[in-house]
Write an enzyme that holds these catalytic residues in place. Structure first.
Site, PDB file in Angstrom:
ATOM      1  N   LYS A 102       0.844  -1.200   0.000  1.00  0.00           N
ATOM      2  CA  LYS A 102       0.000   0.000   0.000  1.00  0.00           C
ATOM      3  C   LYS A 102       0.879   1.249   0.000  1.00  0.00           C
ATOM      4  O   LYS A 102       1.635   1.481   0.937  1.00  0.00           O
ATOM      5  CB  LYS A 102      -0.884   0.051   1.242  1.00  0.00           C
ATOM      6  CG  LYS A 102      -1.881   1.210   1.139  1.00  0.00           C
ATOM      7  CD  LYS A 102      -2.532   1.551   2.449  1.00  0.00           C
ATOM      8  CE  LYS A 102      -1.817   2.617   3.221  1.00  0.00           C
ATOM      9  NZ  LYS A 102      -1.805   3.949   2.607  1.00  0.00           N
TER      10      LYS A 102
ATOM     11  N   GLY B  20       7.181   4.338   8.281  1.00  0.00           N
ATOM     12  CA  GLY B  20       6.265   5.436   8.572  1.00  0.00           C
ATOM     13  C   GLY B  20       6.530   5.987   9.948  1.00  0.00           C
ATOM     14  O   GLY B  20       7.650   5.883  10.459  1.00  0.00           O
ATOM     15  N   SER B  21       5.490   6.535  10.556  1.00  0.00           N
ATOM     16  CA  SER B  21       5.688   7.222  11.833  1.00  0.00           C
ATOM     17  C   SER B  21       5.829   6.222  12.979  1.00  0.00           C
ATOM     18  O   SER B  21       5.346   5.092  12.905  1.00  0.00           O
ATOM     19  CB  SER B  21       4.501   8.143  12.098  1.00  0.00           C
ATOM     20  OG  SER B  21       3.331   7.370  12.151  1.00  0.00           O
ATOM     21  N   THR B  22       6.452   6.673  14.036  1.00  0.00           N
ATOM     22  CA  THR B  22       6.643   5.814  15.212  1.00  0.00           C
ATOM     23  C   THR B  22       5.296   5.455  15.831  1.00  0.00           C
ATOM     24  O   THR B  22       5.094   4.314  16.272  1.00  0.00           O
ATOM     25  CB  THR B  22       7.580   6.521  16.212  1.00  0.00           C
ATOM     26  OG1 THR B  22       8.861   6.649  15.574  1.00  0.00           O
ATOM     27  CG2 THR B  22       7.751   5.726  17.496  1.00  0.00           C
TER      28      THR B  22
ATOM     29  N   GLY C 262       3.809   2.729  13.803  1.00  0.00           N
ATOM     30  CA  GLY C 262       4.672   1.555  14.006  1.00  0.00           C
ATOM     31  C   GLY C 262       4.340   0.845  15.312  1.00  0.00           C
ATOM     32  O   GLY C 262       4.269  -0.389  15.370  1.00  0.00           O
TER      33      GLY C 262
ATOM     34  N   GLU D  69      10.515   0.576  10.089  1.00  0.00           N
ATOM     35  CA  GLU D  69      11.444   1.693   9.856  1.00  0.00           C
ATOM     36  C   GLU D  69      10.684   2.952  10.211  1.00  0.00           C
ATOM     37  O   GLU D  69       9.779   3.353   9.478  1.00  0.00           O
ATOM     38  CB  GLU D  69      11.870   1.749   8.380  1.00  0.00           C
ATOM     39  CG  GLU D  69      12.518   0.486   7.859  1.00  0.00           C
ATOM     40  CD  GLU D  69      13.952   0.337   8.286  1.00  0.00           C
ATOM     41  OE1 GLU D  69      14.474   1.212   9.010  1.00  0.00           O
ATOM     42  OE2 GLU D  69      14.560  -0.684   7.928  1.00  0.00           O
TER      43      GLU D  69
ATOM     44  N   CYS E 206      13.330  10.670   7.017  1.00  0.00           N
ATOM     45  CA  CYS E 206      13.358  10.107   8.368  1.00  0.00           C
ATOM     46  C   CYS E 206      14.727  10.249   9.016  1.00  0.00           C
ATOM     47  O   CYS E 206      14.839  10.412  10.218  1.00  0.00           O
ATOM     48  CB  CYS E 206      12.953   8.637   8.317  1.00  0.00           C
ATOM     49  SG  CYS E 206      13.838   7.747   7.050  1.00  0.00           S
TER      50      CYS E 206
ATOM     51  N   GLU F 190      10.174  14.999  15.936  1.00  0.00           N
ATOM     52  CA  GLU F 190      10.453  14.995  14.503  1.00  0.00           C
ATOM     53  C   GLU F 190       9.506  15.994  13.827  1.00  0.00           C
ATOM     54  O   GLU F 190       8.289  15.876  13.936  1.00  0.00           O
ATOM     55  CB  GLU F 190      10.194  13.586  13.964  1.00  0.00           C
ATOM     56  CG  GLU F 190      10.587  13.434  12.528  1.00  0.00           C
ATOM     57  CD  GLU F 190      10.341  12.034  12.023  1.00  0.00           C
ATOM     58  OE1 GLU F 190       9.284  11.466  12.326  1.00  0.00           O
ATOM     59  OE2 GLU F 190      11.223  11.499  11.327  1.00  0.00           O
TER      60      GLU F 190
HETATM   61  P1  TAP Z   1       2.385   7.331   8.724  1.00  0.00           P
HETATM   62  O1  TAP Z   1       1.223   8.177   9.014  1.00  0.00           O
HETATM   63  O2  TAP Z   1       2.841   6.389   9.765  1.00  0.00           O
HETATM   64  O3  TAP Z   1       2.054   6.558   7.387  1.00  0.00           O
HETATM   65  C1  TAP Z   1       2.881   5.593   6.821  1.00  0.00           C
HETATM   66  C2  TAP Z   1       2.017   4.624   6.043  1.00  0.00           C
HETATM   67  O4  TAP Z   1       1.189   3.899   6.946  1.00  0.00           O
HETATM   68  C3  TAP Z   1       1.071   5.301   5.070  1.00  0.00           C
HETATM   69  O5  TAP Z   1       0.896   4.482   3.947  1.00  0.00           O
HETATM   70  C4  TAP Z   1      -0.196   5.372   5.890  1.00  0.00           C
HETATM   71  O6  TAP Z   1      -1.366   5.529   5.136  1.00  0.00           O
HETATM   72  C5  TAP Z   1      -0.175   4.040   6.598  1.00  0.00           C
HETATM   73  N1  TAP Z   1      -0.966   3.976   7.822  1.00  0.00           N
HETATM   74  C6  TAP Z   1      -1.512   4.984   8.554  1.00  0.00           C
HETATM   75  N2  TAP Z   1      -2.174   4.484   9.626  1.00  0.00           N
HETATM   76  C7  TAP Z   1      -2.040   3.130   9.575  1.00  0.00           C
HETATM   77  C8  TAP Z   1      -2.464   2.050  10.409  1.00  0.00           C
HETATM   78  N3  TAP Z   1      -3.171   2.272  11.524  1.00  0.00           N
HETATM   79  N4  TAP Z   1      -2.138   0.782  10.070  1.00  0.00           N
HETATM   80  C9  TAP Z   1      -1.395   0.536   8.973  1.00  0.00           C
HETATM   81  N5  TAP Z   1      -0.970   1.519   8.132  1.00  0.00           N
HETATM   82  C10 TAP Z   1      -1.268   2.803   8.434  1.00  0.00           C
HETATM   83  O7  TAP Z   1       3.662   8.171   8.356  1.00  0.00           O
HETATM   84  P2  TAP Z   1       3.765   9.282   7.232  1.00  0.00           P
HETATM   85  O8  TAP Z   1       3.256  10.543   7.801  1.00  0.00           O
HETATM   86  O9  TAP Z   1       3.179   8.818   5.963  1.00  0.00           O
HETATM   87  O10 TAP Z   1       5.342   9.320   7.020  1.00  0.00           O
HETATM   88  C11 TAP Z   1       6.132  10.100   7.781  1.00  0.00           C
HETATM   89  C12 TAP Z   1       6.817   9.290   8.869  1.00  0.00           C
HETATM   90  O11 TAP Z   1       7.497   8.176   8.305  1.00  0.00           O
HETATM   91  C13 TAP Z   1       7.852  10.076   9.578  1.00  0.00           C
HETATM   92  O12 TAP Z   1       7.717   9.913  10.966  1.00  0.00           O
HETATM   93  C14 TAP Z   1       9.166   9.484   9.121  1.00  0.00           C
HETATM   94  O13 TAP Z   1      10.212   9.568  10.001  1.00  0.00           O
HETATM   95  C15 TAP Z   1       8.801   8.087   8.829  1.00  0.00           C
HETATM   96  N6  TAP Z   1       9.692   7.525   7.824  1.00  0.00           N
HETATM   97  C16 TAP Z   1      10.609   6.632   8.237  1.00  0.00           C
HETATM   98  C17 TAP Z   1      11.493   6.105   7.327  1.00  0.00           C
HETATM   99  C18 TAP Z   1      12.491   5.123   7.808  1.00  0.00           C
HETATM  100  S1  TAP Z   1      13.304   4.306   6.722  1.00  0.00           S
HETATM  101  N7  TAP Z   1      12.706   4.924   9.056  1.00  0.00           N
HETATM  102  C19 TAP Z   1      11.435   6.461   5.992  1.00  0.00           C
HETATM  103  C20 TAP Z   1      10.482   7.377   5.591  1.00  0.00           C
HETATM  104  C21 TAP Z   1       9.604   7.897   6.534  1.00  0.00           C
HETATM  105  P3  TAP Z   1      -1.808   7.049   4.748  1.00  0.00           P
HETATM  106  O14 TAP Z   1      -0.829   7.498   3.756  1.00  0.00           O
HETATM  107  O15 TAP Z   1      -3.114   6.961   4.173  1.00  0.00           O
HETATM  108  O16 TAP Z   1      -1.787   7.817   6.039  1.00  0.00           O
END
Ligand code: TAP
Length: 481
Positions: free
Chosen positions: A183, A235-237, A240, A257, A291, A388
């Protein structure tokens, strides 16, 4: 005011991208309608609607998992050399269609074309090439003599590097003989759907890769599906942690991650101009939506004033604007929600007493924009030093001794990356040993390579992606599943 050194506009043509008004889900090798409600994906730099995509529901996720399970039987038995041919083919098609993919990525994500063109897409292709090389050599990877794939892997990725994160996930999964339901993030589904077309073009057997678009609920349906053997999440902590809670007590494997708040540490003996470039790249690359961004600058007190002065001068030369302009350094913030979060935390930074500075720069009227921002007079307890921000915002702190630098760098719930700038090789090794971070860069920052494992400590998650270590997350040496 214009100067003799102003850049003329240099927009990349978007004619190469053939956008459909709407897209279905990619299940069992075909695009299907899906049951969920359609939603729009927009260009964050103009708010123009690019296309409509489907929010996959539980039934759609179930169909995708079933397709992946059927495909697993033959895909997992195929020889590594045969599987490798598909990965090589995908890698070459990504290269052949690189310009088209880069333009689409910049349109849907808002990142500058020079980054999608020169970093995201070449690195995505490199991940497929690299893992194609492993597919027939798994028994020599030093993991175990009889490695086997896990089965159906559910993968959920964020919006900051859409195709690159997809490649980090799909390439090792396929190389090791697993099948995938992935996804993409809600705000950046389009390059994943283009990747689905690439799978068709590469004649990948149906069901080996399934792409289901949607929001958090779709991700949750993947995580909760009983026939998924492993979850790979970036994604976000917060999310996670939810995933870890959901799968606790099940037989599912997981890699997470998550977020970061990296320290970029500059010692007084560093090559300062080089370090300035590293600081800029560390936090302003990809609008700071990284990230492992170097969002906390730790600079030795004796050179702090000089570094900040040079940094401000350099930031004054960055060009913020149209992501498709080849001269743009900083593009759009990915979404209104992310912009609101960056604004909120920046206001908190001011309210908590830090000094805020941005270079003069005109921001476009439409779309989501935030000027590069530097906070000085920051203390470790302030939220901008701890949380963050995931945007183009740098918090500057100082230190006097290497011990103090280490203590401050490690004073965070995260542990994803760190940077060290110094002429002294012995200090680099000592710092790398002391820093609780999955990646430590020395005299550089934000360098990624498929051969190098990436991942975090503490609340930055667990498991590694990339390199030989990354393969381990996709194999078992136990009985068949
Ligand atoms: P999230 O809100 O955690 O979203 C990540 C993914 O998870 C998206 O596809 C999201 O869908 C989905 N998601 C949301 N709620 C979920 C749930 N309850 N169960 C399963 N999946 C769910 O993070 P974001 O805002 O997209 O990304 C930013 C974060 O990612 C930052 O904190 C960043 O540090 C982290 N990040 C970490 C890394 C590594 S390698 N450590 C790399 C890139 C980013 P939607 O898009 O529809 O919300």
């Amino acid at each position: 005011m214009s100067t003799p050194f102003d850049y003329a506009p240099a927009p990349e043509s978007r004619a190469i991208v053939d956008l459909s008004p709407s897209y279905g889900l990619f299940i069992d090798g075909e695009f299907v309608d899906g049951h969920g409600t359609p939603f729009k994906t927009i260009s964050p730099s103009t708010e123009e609607v690019l296309a409509e995509v489907v929010e996959a529901d539980e039934a759609d996720v179930d169909a995708a998992v079933k397709a992946a399970r059927r495909a697993f039987r033959s895909w997992s038995r195929m020889s590594g050399a045969e599987r490798a041919k598909y990965l090589f083919r995908i890698a070459r098609i990504i290269q052949e269609r690189a310009r088209e993919i880069a333009v689409l990525e910049s349109l849907d994500n808002g990142k500058p074309i020079k980054e999608s063109r020169d970093v995201d897409i070449p690195t995505a292709a490199a991940h497929f090439f690299y893992h194609a090389g492993w597919a027939d050599k798994l028994e020599y990877a030093g993991l175990a003599p009889d490695v086997r794939p896990l089965g159906v892997v559910g993968q959920v990725i964020p919006w900051n590097f859409p195709l690159l994160m997809l490649s980090w996930k799909i390439a090792p999964a396929l190389a090791t003989g697993n099948t995938v339901v992935l996804k993409p993030a809600e705000t950046t589904p389009l390059t994943a759907l283009l990747f689905a077309q690439i799978c068709q073009q590469a004649d990948l057997p149906p069901g080996v890769v399934n792409i289901v678009t949607g929001a958090g609920g779709t991700g949750q349906a993947i995580v909760e599906h009983p026939d998924v053997d492993k979850i790979a999440f970036t994604g976000s902590t917060d999310v996670g942690k939810q995933i870890a809670r959901t799968i606790a007590g099940t037989r599912k494997r997981v890699t997470l991650e998550l977020g970061g708040k990296a320290a970029n540490i500059v010692f007084e003996d560093a090559a300062i101009d080089q370090a300035i470039e590293g600081i800029v790249n560390g936090i302003f690359f990809n609008q700071g939506h990284v990230c492992c961004a170097g969002s906390r600058l730790l600079v030795q007190e004796s050179i702090a004033d000089d570094v900040i002065r040079r940094l401000k001068r350099r930031l004054g030369t960055l060009r913020v604007g149209d992501p498709l302009d080849k001269n743009t350094d900083i593009g759009a913030i990915n979404s209104a929600a992310q912009l609101a979060k960056i604004k909120e935390l920046s206001e908190v930074g001011e309210a908590e007493g830090a000094t805020r500075w941005s270079p003069p720069c005109e921001l476009p009227e439409r779309g989501f924009w935030f000027a590069p921002t530097v906070f000085t007079d920051v203390s470790q307890t302030q939220r901008i030093a701890r949380e963050e921000i995931f945007g183009p915002v740098l918090s500057v702190l100082t230190f006097r001794t290497p011990q103090e630098a280490v203590a401050k760098a490690n004073n965070t719930p995260y542990g994803l990356s760190a940077g060290v700038w110094t002429e002294k090789g012995s200090r680099i090794l000592w710092m790398a040993d002391q820093l609780r971070a999955g990646v430590v860069w020395a005299n550089t920052f934000n360098r990624f390579d498929p051969t190098s494992p990436f991942g975090g400590y503490k609340e930055s998650g667990y498991g590694r992606e990339g390199g030989r270590h990354g393969l381990e997350a996709y194999v078992t040496t136990g009985g068949t599943r």
